[in-house]
Design a protein around this motif. Structure first.
Motif, PDB file in Angstrom:
ATOM      1  N   TYR A   1       0.837  -1.209   0.000  1.00 52.48           N
ATOM      2  CA  TYR A   1       0.000   0.000   0.000  1.00 52.48           C
ATOM      3  C   TYR A   1       0.869   1.255   0.000  1.00 52.48           C
ATOM      4  O   TYR A   1       0.628   2.194  -0.770  1.00 52.48           O
ATOM      5  CB  TYR A   1      -0.909  -0.006   1.232  1.00 52.48           C
ATOM      6  CG  TYR A   1      -1.722   1.257   1.399  1.00 52.48           C
ATOM      7  CD1 TYR A   1      -2.901   1.450   0.670  1.00 52.48           C
ATOM      8  CD2 TYR A   1      -1.312   2.256   2.275  1.00 52.48           C
ATOM      9  CE1 TYR A   1      -3.642   2.613   0.820  1.00 52.48           C
ATOM     10  CE2 TYR A   1      -2.041   3.419   2.418  1.00 52.48           C
ATOM     11  CZ  TYR A   1      -3.211   3.592   1.695  1.00 52.48           C
ATOM     12  OH  TYR A   1      -3.927   4.754   1.841  1.00 52.48           O
TER      13      TYR A   1
ATOM     14  N   THR B   1       2.563   1.835  -3.419  1.00 50.72           N
ATOM     15  CA  THR B   1       1.588   2.296  -4.415  1.00 50.72           C
ATOM     16  C   THR B   1       1.249   3.758  -4.200  1.00 50.72           C
ATOM     17  O   THR B   1       1.188   4.551  -5.157  1.00 50.72           O
ATOM     18  CB  THR B   1       0.306   1.450  -4.335  1.00 50.72           C
ATOM     19  OG1 THR B   1       0.635   0.088  -4.592  1.00 50.72           O
ATOM     20  CG2 THR B   1      -0.717   1.921  -5.354  1.00 50.72           C
ATOM     21  N   GLN B   2       1.032   4.127  -2.947  1.00 50.25           N
ATOM     22  CA  GLN B   2       0.702   5.518  -2.642  1.00 50.25           C
ATOM     23  C   GLN B   2       1.851   6.463  -2.984  1.00 50.25           C
ATOM     24  O   GLN B   2       1.638   7.571  -3.487  1.00 50.25           O
ATOM     25  CB  GLN B   2       0.330   5.655  -1.167  1.00 50.25           C
ATOM     26  CG  GLN B   2      -0.967   4.971  -0.776  1.00 50.25           C
ATOM     27  CD  GLN B   2      -2.158   5.559  -1.514  1.00 50.25           C
ATOM     28  OE1 GLN B   2      -2.352   6.770  -1.558  1.00 50.25           O
ATOM     29  NE2 GLN B   2      -2.959   4.689  -2.116  1.00 50.25           N
TER      30      GLN B   2
ATOM     31  N   VAL C   1       4.150   6.116  -5.314  1.00 50.64           N
ATOM     32  CA  VAL C   1       4.211   6.284  -6.764  1.00 50.64           C
ATOM     33  C   VAL C   1       3.114   7.231  -7.236  1.00 50.64           C
ATOM     34  O   VAL C   1       3.350   8.134  -8.053  1.00 50.64           O
ATOM     35  CB  VAL C   1       4.095   4.925  -7.480  1.00 50.64           C
ATOM     36  CG1 VAL C   1       3.940   5.124  -8.984  1.00 50.64           C
ATOM     37  CG2 VAL C   1       5.317   4.066  -7.185  1.00 50.64           C
ATOM     38  N   GLN C   2       1.903   7.058  -6.737  1.00 50.52           N
ATOM     39  CA  GLN C   2       0.795   7.903  -7.153  1.00 50.52           C
ATOM     40  C   GLN C   2       1.020   9.362  -6.771  1.00 50.52           C
ATOM     41  O   GLN C   2       0.740  10.277  -7.560  1.00 50.52           O
ATOM     42  CB  GLN C   2      -0.509   7.390  -6.547  1.00 50.52           C
ATOM     43  CG  GLN C   2      -0.969   6.055  -7.114  1.00 50.52           C
ATOM     44  CD  GLN C   2      -2.208   5.533  -6.426  1.00 50.52           C
ATOM     45  OE1 GLN C   2      -2.702   6.115  -5.458  1.00 50.52           O
ATOM     46  NE2 GLN C   2      -2.727   4.402  -6.915  1.00 50.52           N
ATOM     47  N   VAL C   3       1.542   9.580  -5.575  1.00 51.71           N
ATOM     48  CA  VAL C   3       1.785  10.949  -5.121  1.00 51.71           C
ATOM     49  C   VAL C   3       2.851  11.641  -5.969  1.00 51.71           C
ATOM     50  O   VAL C   3       2.667  12.778  -6.413  1.00 51.71           O
ATOM     51  CB  VAL C   3       2.201  10.951  -3.631  1.00 51.71           C
ATOM     52  CG1 VAL C   3       2.743  12.325  -3.226  1.00 51.71           C
ATOM     53  CG2 VAL C   3       1.018  10.589  -2.751  1.00 51.71           C
TER      54      VAL C   3
ATOM     55  N   GLU D   1       3.834  10.904  -8.972  1.00 50.44           N
ATOM     56  CA  GLU D   1       3.366  11.082 -10.338  1.00 50.44           C
ATOM     57  C   GLU D   1       2.456  12.307 -10.436  1.00 50.44           C
ATOM     58  O   GLU D   1       2.548  13.081 -11.389  1.00 50.44           O
ATOM     59  CB  GLU D   1       2.624   9.829 -10.823  1.00 50.44           C
ATOM     60  CG  GLU D   1       3.515   8.616 -11.050  1.00 50.44           C
ATOM     61  CD  GLU D   1       4.451   8.777 -12.235  1.00 50.44           C
ATOM     62  OE1 GLU D   1       4.367   9.798 -12.935  1.00 50.44           O
ATOM     63  OE2 GLU D   1       5.272   7.868 -12.455  1.00 50.44           O
ATOM     64  N   ARG D   2       1.579  12.486  -9.436  1.00 51.29           N
ATOM     65  CA  ARG D   2       0.721  13.673  -9.438  1.00 51.29           C
ATOM     66  C   ARG D   2       1.556  14.941  -9.310  1.00 51.29           C
ATOM     67  O   ARG D   2       1.305  15.938  -9.985  1.00 51.29           O
ATOM     68  CB  ARG D   2      -0.292  13.591  -8.291  1.00 51.29           C
ATOM     69  CG  ARG D   2      -1.438  12.624  -8.540  1.00 51.29           C
ATOM     70  CD  ARG D   2      -2.612  12.898  -7.621  1.00 51.29           C
ATOM     71  NE  ARG D   2      -2.269  12.768  -6.206  1.00 51.29           N
ATOM     72  CZ  ARG D   2      -2.357  11.640  -5.528  1.00 51.29           C
ATOM     73  NH1 ARG D   2      -2.759  10.524  -6.136  1.00 51.29           N
ATOM     74  NH2 ARG D   2      -2.058  11.608  -4.248  1.00 51.29           N
TER      75      ARG D   2
ATOM     76  N   ARG E   1       3.342  15.780 -12.564  1.00 53.45           N
ATOM     77  CA  ARG E   1       2.476  16.314 -13.621  1.00 53.45           C
ATOM     78  C   ARG E   1       1.988  17.721 -13.334  1.00 53.45           C
ATOM     79  O   ARG E   1       1.542  18.412 -14.237  1.00 53.45           O
ATOM     80  CB  ARG E   1       1.269  15.383 -13.807  1.00 53.45           C
ATOM     81  CG  ARG E   1       1.590  14.033 -14.411  1.00 53.45           C
ATOM     82  CD  ARG E   1       0.322  13.330 -14.882  1.00 53.45           C
ATOM     83  NE  ARG E   1      -0.588  13.102 -13.753  1.00 53.45           N
ATOM     84  CZ  ARG E   1      -0.634  11.965 -13.055  1.00 53.45           C
ATOM     85  NH1 ARG E   1       0.207  10.977 -13.335  1.00 53.45           N
ATOM     86  NH2 ARG E   1      -1.485  11.812 -12.058  1.00 53.45           N
TER      87      ARG E   1
END
Length: 229
Positions: free
Chosen positions: A214, A217-218, A220-222, A224-225, A228
């Motif tokens: 978990y 995954t979090q 990577v998502q953070v 990436e946001r 961008r």
């Protein structure tokens, strides 16, 4: 409260305090000096494990001579980093943050120098001058930092190696941490399978694997946001 440069006797007290396992704050209290002064003194002269009073005293005298010469003719180091007491104190603190996270001290000092350089890049010779250490020490440190993808190596117009950080340094670092978490996830899952998830040890490893999965995954998502945005 005493002011000015540290005396040889004070440096000997610092060395004795370090040998006795005292912290910077305790040593500073004995000398009636700011803790930041002790931290900076030790950091600039080899760190807690390599600090020697006589060597530190000679090195400080040598730096003072170079500073006097710089008033007549600017040195190369003046071109890549602001040099005053406030910045030196901040640099010592910033270095300690890297060390606290587990980074070897010399690597931490290199990272601090690169972060404080306006260009975000320095040659090996500039790092040697700035940190007052041997070329071999810099070579070992930058090699390790390259392997961790914390810095990159380029060639300047004079074909010298240039060590750099950039805006993506921490982005790449976080992704590397996420990948490292993935390796731990697989190890914990394997352990849970071997021990059985119904056993206390197996259940513990299963929970660790799910938590790290978990977390990775979090992360990577953070990033990436953020990348961008």
């Amino acid at each position: 409260m005493p002011g000015g440069r540290l005396t040889l006797q004070e440096r000997e007290c610092i060395a004795a305090g370090l040998a006795d396992g005292l912290g910077y704050t305790q040593i500073a209290r004995q000398l009636e000096r700011p803790a930041s002064t002790i931290s900076r003194e030790v950091t600039r002269n080899g760190g807690p494990g390599r600090y020697r009073a006589d060597r530190a005293h000679r090195a400080t005298a040598a730096r003072a001579r170079r500073s006097s010469a710089a008033a007549v003719q600017p040195s190369a180091s003046a071109e890549f980093m602001v040099d005053n007491d406030a910045v030196r104190e901040f640099a010592a603190h910033f270095t300690e943050l890297f060390v606290f996270d587990g980074m070897p001290r010399m690597q931490a000092r290199v990272m601090t120098c690169l972060h404080l350089a306006n260009s975000g890049s320095l040659t090996a010779a500039e790092l040697v001058r700035q940190l007052d250490v041997s070329p071999a020490s810099i070579s070992t440190a930058v090699g390790a930092l390259e392997q961790r993808d914390l810095i990159r190596r380029e060639r300047d117009s004079r074909r010298r190696d240039l060590y750099c950080i950039d805006d993506d340094t921490w982005y790449r670092t976080t992704l590397n941490l996420a990948r490292a978490a993935g390796v731990r996830v697989e190890a914990a899952r394997r352990g849970a399978e071997l021990l059985g998830v119904t056993t206390p040890a197996g259940a513990r490893l299963d929970e660790i694997s799910r938590y790290l999965d978990y977390l990775g995954t979090q992360m990577v998502q953070v990033v990436e946001r953020w990348h961008r945005s």
